[in-house]
Design a protein around this motif. Structure first.
Motif, short mmCIF file in Angstrom:
data_model
loop_
_atom_site.label_atom_id
_atom_site.label_comp_id
_atom_site.label_asym_id
_atom_site.label_seq_id
_atom_site.Cartn_x
_atom_site.Cartn_y
_atom_site.Cartn_z
N GLY A 5 -56.11 16.58 84.67
CA GLY A 5 -55.66 15.32 84.10
C GLY A 5 -54.40 14.76 84.75
O GLY A 5 -54.03 13.62 84.50
N GLN A 6 -53.71 15.58 85.56
CA GLN A 6 -52.51 15.11 86.24
C GLN A 6 -52.22 16.00 87.45
O GLN A 6 -52.73 17.10 87.55
N LEU A 7 -51.40 15.49 88.32
CA LEU A 7 -50.91 16.23 89.48
C LEU A 7 -49.39 16.17 89.48
O LEU A 7 -48.82 15.19 89.00
N THR A 43 -36.76 18.49 88.46
CA THR A 43 -38.15 18.49 87.99
C THR A 43 -39.03 17.66 88.90
O THR A 43 -38.60 16.67 89.49
N ASP A 44 -40.29 18.08 89.01
CA ASP A 44 -41.28 17.35 89.79
C ASP A 44 -41.69 16.07 89.08
O ASP A 44 -41.54 15.93 87.87
N TRP A 45 -42.21 15.13 89.85
CA TRP A 45 -42.80 13.91 89.31
C TRP A 45 -44.24 14.23 88.94
O TRP A 45 -44.92 14.97 89.66
N THR A 46 -44.74 13.68 87.84
CA THR A 46 -46.11 13.93 87.41
C THR A 46 -46.92 12.65 87.58
O THR A 46 -46.50 11.58 87.16
N LEU A 47 -48.09 12.78 88.21
CA LEU A 47 -48.97 11.65 88.48
C LEU A 47 -50.14 11.68 87.50
O LEU A 47 -50.83 12.70 87.39
N SER A 48 -50.40 10.59 86.80
CA SER A 48 -51.49 10.52 85.83
C SER A 48 -52.81 10.25 86.54
O SER A 48 -52.90 9.40 87.42
N LEU A 49 -53.87 10.96 86.12
CA LEU A 49 -55.21 10.75 86.67
C LEU A 49 -56.11 10.05 85.66
O LEU A 49 -57.33 9.99 85.86
N ALA A 50 -55.53 9.51 84.60
CA ALA A 50 -56.30 8.83 83.56
C ALA A 50 -57.14 7.71 84.15
O ALA A 50 -56.64 6.88 84.91
N GLY A 51 -58.43 7.70 83.82
CA GLY A 51 -59.33 6.64 84.29
C GLY A 51 -59.79 6.79 85.73
O GLY A 51 -60.48 5.92 86.24
N ARG A 52 -59.42 7.85 86.39
CA ARG A 52 -59.80 8.06 87.80
C ARG A 52 -61.06 8.91 87.89
O ARG A 52 -61.40 9.66 86.99
N GLN A 53 -61.74 8.82 89.05
CA GLN A 53 -62.97 9.58 89.29
C GLN A 53 -62.85 10.31 90.61
O GLN A 53 -62.05 9.94 91.47
N ALA A 54 -63.68 11.34 90.77
CA ALA A 54 -63.74 12.06 92.05
C ALA A 54 -64.10 11.06 93.14
O ALA A 54 -64.96 10.20 92.96
N THR A 88 -57.46 11.73 98.57
CA THR A 88 -58.71 11.50 97.85
C THR A 88 -58.78 12.51 96.73
O THR A 88 -58.52 13.70 96.95
N LEU A 89 -59.13 12.05 95.52
CA LEU A 89 -59.25 12.94 94.38
C LEU A 89 -60.53 13.74 94.44
O LEU A 89 -61.59 13.21 94.78
N ASP A 90 -60.44 15.01 94.11
CA ASP A 90 -61.59 15.90 94.01
C ASP A 90 -61.94 16.09 92.54
O ASP A 90 -61.09 15.89 91.66
N ALA A 91 -63.17 16.50 92.24
CA ALA A 91 -63.60 16.73 90.86
C ALA A 91 -62.69 17.75 90.16
O ALA A 91 -62.37 17.59 88.99
N ALA A 92 -62.26 18.77 90.88
CA ALA A 92 -61.40 19.80 90.28
C ALA A 92 -60.05 19.24 89.85
O ALA A 92 -59.46 19.72 88.88
#
Length: 192
Positions: A69-71, A145-156, A60-64
């Motif tokens: 913008g990415q994980l 290298t790590d994989w980067t996950l986009s959080l574009a358009g996502r909400q807490a 689950t995504l948190d506000a922080a």
């Protein structure tokens, strides 16, 4: 002077705790034993496969999380099943890859092919892998290298999952046996 020291110590403690915030809330996994090493904006796991199967990690995504913008995502996957792994597929549900990372092995087995798109990544091994492989760079090795996950358009509060799938050895054996039977049947028809 004494109160100032207590206030300063409390502030330092609060800052230390705040600096240890973890990446997206990990809601558990299905299909394998998983150890969570995530921190900050980095999702990092050890996955122990006692059988070749599909493992799903739920979050689950948190506000922080949204501020970054990415994980990043990495995982050490140990094959303790005793069976050889010929390939792996990593799939996302609810997010997309922002940038591709690496899938590597312990050096005794080669990655003979690999690729990715916005929602999944895959690799094939030769010979069959019987030890461990790495999604991203969980061991901080040069060149990985790590994989980067986009959080574009996502909400807490939004949920997402990462699925690591390794086909079961029996699946391949059954497919080969099925194709052999089909081939024999076709051959008999041609002869008759």
């Amino acid at each position: 002077m004494m109160k100032f020291r207590h206030i300063a110590a409390a502030l330092m403690g609060a800052l230390a705790i705040a600096g240890q915030a973890s990446a997206a809330t990990f809601n558990g996994a299905t299909g394998a034993s998983v150890t969570d090493y995530s921190s900050g904006s980095a999702l990092s796991f050890d996955i122990d496969l006692s059988q070749l199967s599909t493992v799903t990690l739920n979050f689950t995504l948190d506000a922080a999380d949204l501020a970054a913008g990415q994980l990043s995502f990495s995982s050490l996957v140990r094959n303790i099943s005793g069976f050889g792994i010929d390939n792996v597929q990593v799939s996302l549900n609810g997010l997309a890859f922002a940038s591709a990372g690496t899938i590597t092995t312990d050096g005794f087995v080669n990655v003979v092919s690999s690729g990715s798109n916005a929602g999944s990544a895959w690799a094939s091994f030769s010979p069959s892998l019987t030890s461990e492989f790495y999604i991203g760079n969980p061991l901080a090795v040069a060149g990985a290298t790590d994989w980067t996950l986009s959080l574009a358009g996502r909400q807490a509060g939004d949920t997402f999952s990462v699925t690591v799938a390794v086909p079961e050895a029996e699946t391949y054996a059954m497919a080969v046996a099925g194709l052999a039977v089909l081939g024999l049947a076709l051959r008999r028809r041609r002869v008759a």
